[in-house]
Enzyme design. Structure first.
Site, PDB file in Angstrom:
ATOM      1  N   ARG A 115      19.111  61.094  84.830  1.00  0.00           N
ATOM      2  CA  ARG A 115      18.162  61.579  85.839  1.00  0.00           C
ATOM      3  C   ARG A 115      16.826  60.858  85.812  1.00  0.00           C
ATOM      4  O   ARG A 115      16.330  60.490  84.738  1.00  0.00           O
ATOM      5  CB  ARG A 115      17.936  63.088  85.652  1.00  0.00           C
ATOM      6  CG  ARG A 115      19.197  63.914  85.890  1.00  0.00           C
ATOM      7  CD  ARG A 115      19.023  65.362  85.437  1.00  0.00           C
ATOM      8  NE  ARG A 115      20.214  66.140  85.772  1.00  0.00           N
ATOM      9  CZ  ARG A 115      21.296  66.234  85.002  1.00  0.00           C
ATOM     10  NH1 ARG A 115      21.345  65.589  83.848  1.00  0.00           N
ATOM     11  NH2 ARG A 115      22.318  66.968  85.385  1.00  0.00           N
ATOM     12  N   HIS A 140      22.314  59.613  88.388  1.00  0.00           N
ATOM     13  CA  HIS A 140      23.331  58.555  88.389  1.00  0.00           C
ATOM     14  C   HIS A 140      23.153  57.554  89.533  1.00  0.00           C
ATOM     15  O   HIS A 140      24.131  57.106  90.150  1.00  0.00           O
ATOM     16  CB  HIS A 140      24.730  59.159  88.453  1.00  0.00           C
ATOM     17  CG  HIS A 140      25.115  59.932  87.233  1.00  0.00           C
ATOM     18  ND1 HIS A 140      24.572  59.689  85.991  1.00  0.00           N
ATOM     19  CD2 HIS A 140      26.002  60.955  87.065  1.00  0.00           C
ATOM     20  CE1 HIS A 140      25.105  60.523  85.108  1.00  0.00           C
ATOM     21  NE2 HIS A 140      25.965  61.303  85.727  1.00  0.00           N
ATOM     22  N   HIS A 211      31.155  57.055  81.733  1.00  0.00           N
ATOM     23  CA  HIS A 211      31.149  58.515  81.841  1.00  0.00           C
ATOM     24  C   HIS A 211      32.551  59.100  81.663  1.00  0.00           C
ATOM     25  O   HIS A 211      32.984  59.932  82.457  1.00  0.00           O
ATOM     26  CB  HIS A 211      30.561  58.939  83.188  1.00  0.00           C
ATOM     27  CG  HIS A 211      29.850  60.252  83.157  1.00  0.00           C
ATOM     28  ND1 HIS A 211      30.409  61.397  82.632  1.00  0.00           N
ATOM     29  CD2 HIS A 211      28.616  60.610  83.602  1.00  0.00           C
ATOM     30  CE1 HIS A 211      29.553  62.399  82.753  1.00  0.00           C
ATOM     31  NE2 HIS A 211      28.451  61.941  83.327  1.00  0.00           N
ATOM     32  N   ASP A 284      24.237  69.564  77.425  1.00  0.00           N
ATOM     33  CA  ASP A 284      24.025  68.510  78.420  1.00  0.00           C
ATOM     34  C   ASP A 284      22.684  67.879  78.092  1.00  0.00           C
ATOM     35  O   ASP A 284      21.722  68.000  78.839  1.00  0.00           O
ATOM     36  CB  ASP A 284      24.045  69.086  79.835  1.00  0.00           C
ATOM     37  CG  ASP A 284      24.121  68.004  80.906  1.00  0.00           C
ATOM     38  OD1 ASP A 284      24.128  66.806  80.543  1.00  0.00           O
ATOM     39  OD2 ASP A 284      24.175  68.341  82.101  1.00  0.00           O
ATOM     40  N   GLU A 353      27.736  59.552  76.360  1.00  0.00           N
ATOM     41  CA  GLU A 353      27.190  58.528  77.252  1.00  0.00           C
ATOM     42  C   GLU A 353      26.040  57.778  76.576  1.00  0.00           C
ATOM     43  O   GLU A 353      24.960  58.332  76.369  1.00  0.00           O
ATOM     44  CB  GLU A 353      26.684  59.177  78.536  1.00  0.00           C
ATOM     45  CG  GLU A 353      27.698  60.045  79.246  1.00  0.00           C
ATOM     46  CD  GLU A 353      27.030  61.014  80.207  1.00  0.00           C
ATOM     47  OE1 GLU A 353      26.315  60.555  81.116  1.00  0.00           O
ATOM     48  OE2 GLU A 353      27.203  62.236  80.038  1.00  0.00           O
TER      49      GLU A 353
END
Length: 394
Positions: A115, A140, A211, A284, A353
């Site tokens: 982000r 993304h 991803h 996350d 990631e």
């Protein structure tokens, strides 16, 4: 990491089936049970296909050049059984259908993975408004980021695939024409080795990642919270309720974010007394890797390990990047039929990631993602698969 909202993106061109005249070799199913013919299409006037990489030790990786996506990764479990350890779809139609089956499954993400706060980007003194496709932020690379574009593909041998994309100046309002490559290699020691590189004709930002959603249990119809996780990180970057980093770097010690001693995800993933778990309904978050020091990452050292007590398959991760975003499939459980008709539940998988920290362009004291003409962006991540009891040094 949460996929881009389906309502905010549509593939620009209708996907057209190619001629049914495919060779018998093309029509053969892969070890993972994929039919390559189901990936032969035209998207935005460019051909798509399924490419298969393999070694002599039972590893097979299938990749489509639509979004540079890893579709399957097959490795032997502790009993030698071929096991597909990533999520995805078994046809191109679902990958391109951002309304009915939105996903970032297995993608080569760009121009900026993760982000950028408020979609605001200032480069070389000029401010750009990027798409705000996720809680007011740019996620993304925007609503038509590289994961929804067709890469040019070249497969020089059975173990290597080189994907190329040219992103024009103004693509999703990012400055500069960027030429980028994703190179996938399957190594003899059952490693999926990925390198990203890029150049630009105008100062910009680049932050690429893979991803893939890993489920090492061999049964993605069930939650994957029994998997063990290790992260070689003393700190992480907290996020607010919109998944945006606050700018703080916080110690993991004494929190559910501490994976320096490996444990099953189920031990901490539902600890809603901790605001970071509560806000994300799981993990996350970006961890600040101990393998990155003085502006350089050591990709010879293990930065993370994922392990299944069911199959005894382990995944050791290595990267030169400063951070790793760990996402535990918090937005799965949509009821969509995926690969082989399986409907994935929430917390079925773990994404690892490699990346610059989220919103690095707006946090100047964090590792920079800026790329200038004459420079070359280079990023490396390797996922090595092995079997046996859990260890951080397999």
């Amino acid at each position: 990491m949460k996929p881009i909202k389906s309502a905010l993106f549509g593939v620009a061109a209708t996907v057209l089936a190619l001629s049914a005249c495919t060779s018998s070799k093309q029509a053969e199913e892969t070890v993972s049970g994929l039919n390559p013919a189901r990936f032969d299409s035209i998207v935005n006037n460019k051909k798509t296909a399924l490419y298969t990489l393999k070694n002599n030790n039972g590893m097979e990786v299938c990749i489509t050049n639509f979004g540079g996506r890893v579709v399957s990764v097959v490795v032997p479990d502790a009993n030698g059984k071929p096991t597909d350890v990533v999520l995805g779809y078994d046809n191109l139609k679902q990958y391109t259908d951002s309304v009915n089956s939105p996903s970032d499954y297995g993608s080569s993400v760009g121009r900026y993975a993760n982000r950028i706060g408020g979609g605001k980007l200032t480069v070389a003194g000029k401010t750009y408004q990027l798409p705000q496709n996720n809680f007011g932020h740019c996620l993304h690379g925007g609503n038509s980021g590289w994961m929804y574009q067709v890469y040019d593909a070249e497969q020089p041998n059975d173990t290597t695939l080189v994907l190329t994309i040219v992103s024009p100046d103004g693509d999703n309002n990012f400055p500069g024409t960027v030429t980028a490559h994703t190179t996938y290699k399957v190594l003899s020691n059952n490693t999926l080795d990925i390198t990203f590189d890029a150049t630009t004709d105008k100062e910009t930002v680049v932050n690429m990642t893979n991803h893939s959603y890993f489920n090492l249990n061999g049964d993605p119809s069930k939650e994957g919270t029994n998997m063990w996780l290790y992260i070689n990180a003393d700190n992480f970057t907290p996020a607010d309720s919109t998944y945006m980093t606050t700018g703080e770097i916080r110690k993991v010690e004494g929190t559910p974010m501490d994976f320096r001693k490996a444990h099953a995800l189920e031990e901490t993933i539902n600890d809603t007394t901790y605001d970071q778990i509560r806000n994300a309904t799981g993990y996350d978050h970006n961890w600040c890797l101990n393998t990155y020091k003085n502006g350089k990452g050591d990709d010879s050292k293990t930065c993370a390990v994922l392990w299944s007590p069911v199959t005894k398959i382990g995944l050791s991760m290595y990267t030169n990047e400063p951070g790793v975003q760990v996402y535990t499939g918090n937005f799965q459980g949509t009821g969509i039929s995926c690969k082989h008709g399986i409907k994935y539940p929430k917390h079925v998988s773990v994404c690892l990631e490699s990346q610059k920290y989220p919103d690095t362009p707006n946090k100047k004291n964090w590792p920079s993602a800026n790329l200038k003409p004459g420079e070359k962006y280079f990023s490396h991540v390797a996922y090595r698969f092995w079997t046996g009891d859990f260890a951080t040094d397999k």
